[in-house]
Motif scaffolding. Structure first.
Motif, PDB file in Angstrom:
ATOM      1  N   GLU A  70      32.409  -0.141  56.189  1.00  0.00           N
ATOM      2  CA  GLU A  70      32.731  -1.540  55.910  1.00  0.00           C
ATOM      3  C   GLU A  70      32.271  -1.935  54.505  1.00  0.00           C
ATOM      4  N   VAL A  71      31.053  -1.573  54.144  1.00  0.00           N
ATOM      5  CA  VAL A  71      30.523  -1.885  52.811  1.00  0.00           C
ATOM      6  C   VAL A  71      31.369  -1.217  51.730  1.00  0.00           C
ATOM      7  N   LEU A  72      31.744   0.037  51.969  1.00  0.00           N
ATOM      8  CA  LEU A  72      32.504   0.800  50.974  1.00  0.00           C
ATOM      9  C   LEU A  72      34.004   0.512  51.035  1.00  0.00           C
ATOM     10  N   GLU A  73      34.407  -0.249  52.051  1.00  0.00           N
ATOM     11  CA  GLU A  73      35.806  -0.643  52.239  1.00  0.00           C
ATOM     12  C   GLU A  73      36.748   0.561  52.339  1.00  0.00           C
ATOM     13  N   VAL A  74      36.317   1.522  53.158  1.00  0.00           N
ATOM     14  CA  VAL A  74      37.137   2.694  53.463  1.00  0.00           C
ATOM     15  C   VAL A  74      37.069   2.946  54.964  1.00  0.00           C
ATOM     16  N   PRO A  75      38.134   3.451  55.549  1.00  0.00           N
ATOM     17  CA  PRO A  75      38.070   3.808  56.971  1.00  0.00           C
ATOM     18  C   PRO A  75      37.023   4.907  57.207  1.00  0.00           C
ATOM     19  N   VAL A  76      36.376   4.867  58.346  1.00  0.00           N
ATOM     20  CA  VAL A  76      35.374   5.891  58.679  1.00  0.00           C
ATOM     21  C   VAL A  76      35.953   7.288  58.507  1.00  0.00           C
ATOM     22  N   VAL A  77      37.188   7.466  58.916  1.00  0.00           N
ATOM     23  CA  VAL A  77      37.809   8.791  58.843  1.00  0.00           C
ATOM     24  C   VAL A  77      37.857   9.313  57.401  1.00  0.00           C
ATOM     25  N   ASP A  78      37.910   8.416  56.421  1.00  0.00           N
ATOM     26  CA  ASP A  78      37.919   8.851  55.021  1.00  0.00           C
ATOM     27  C   ASP A  78      36.547   9.352  54.573  1.00  0.00           C
ATOM     28  N   LEU A  79      35.507   8.985  55.282  1.00  0.00           N
ATOM     29  CA  LEU A  79      34.166   9.472  54.953  1.00  0.00           C
ATOM     30  C   LEU A  79      33.888  10.831  55.588  1.00  0.00           C
ATOM     31  N   LEU A  80      34.540  11.104  56.706  1.00  0.00           N
ATOM     32  CA  LEU A  80      34.285  12.337  57.443  1.00  0.00           C
ATOM     33  C   LEU A  80      35.010  13.523  56.818  1.00  0.00           C
ATOM     34  N   PRO A  81      34.350  14.678  56.758  1.00  0.00           N
ATOM     35  CA  PRO A  81      35.027  15.879  56.278  1.00  0.00           C
ATOM     36  C   PRO A  81      36.232  16.224  57.148  1.00  0.00           C
ATOM     37  N   GLU A  82      37.189  16.890  56.544  1.00  0.00           N
ATOM     38  CA  GLU A  82      38.428  17.236  57.246  1.00  0.00           C
ATOM     39  C   GLU A  82      38.184  18.245  58.363  1.00  0.00           C
ATOM     40  N   ARG A  83      37.362  19.244  58.085  1.00  0.00           N
ATOM     41  CA  ARG A  83      37.060  20.260  59.093  1.00  0.00           C
ATOM     42  C   ARG A  83      35.890  19.830  59.957  1.00  0.00           C
ATOM     43  N   LEU A  84      35.895  20.253  61.191  1.00  0.00           N
ATOM     44  CA  LEU A  84      34.815  19.943  62.120  1.00  0.00           C
ATOM     45  C   LEU A  84      33.650  20.919  61.959  1.00  0.00           C
ATOM     46  N   PRO A  85      32.444  20.458  62.281  1.00  0.00           N
ATOM     47  CA  PRO A  85      31.305  21.387  62.235  1.00  0.00           C
ATOM     48  C   PRO A  85      31.264  22.247  63.485  1.00  0.00           C
TER      49      PRO A  85
END
Length: 89
Positions: A70-85
């Protein structure tokens, strides 16, 4: 072909890089992002390094990630890496 999973450490580092990029794009300091998200500045600094404590990968709470997105004004999914751990224990 399925994408290879990354280690938890790699995932955390990539999440940290994504946070750093989103913050830089907004022109905000680490301290400002932390304050607006309601977390300690030191905690946020460690997040950008992909750590929670020295040598330990970060594992932020869901609501912390939501506040940061919310602070960065980006969807959470845009913060998460594409590949899963790889979470195998």
């Amino acid at each position: 072909m399925a994408k290879r999973r990354m280690t938890v450490e790699q995932y955390s580092r990539e999440l940290g890089v994504n946070l750093q990029r989103a913050r830089a794009a907004k022109g905000l300091s680490q301290e400002r992002v932390a304050h607006l998200a309601g977390i300690a500045g030191y905690t946020y600094q460690k997040f950008e390094k992909g750590e929670s404590r020295p040598g330990r990968p970060m594992n932020p709470q869901l609501f912390t990630l939501l506040a940061l997105s919310e602070v960065l004004e980006v969807p959470v999914v845009d913060l998460l890496p594409e590949r899963l751990p790889d979470l195998e224990l």
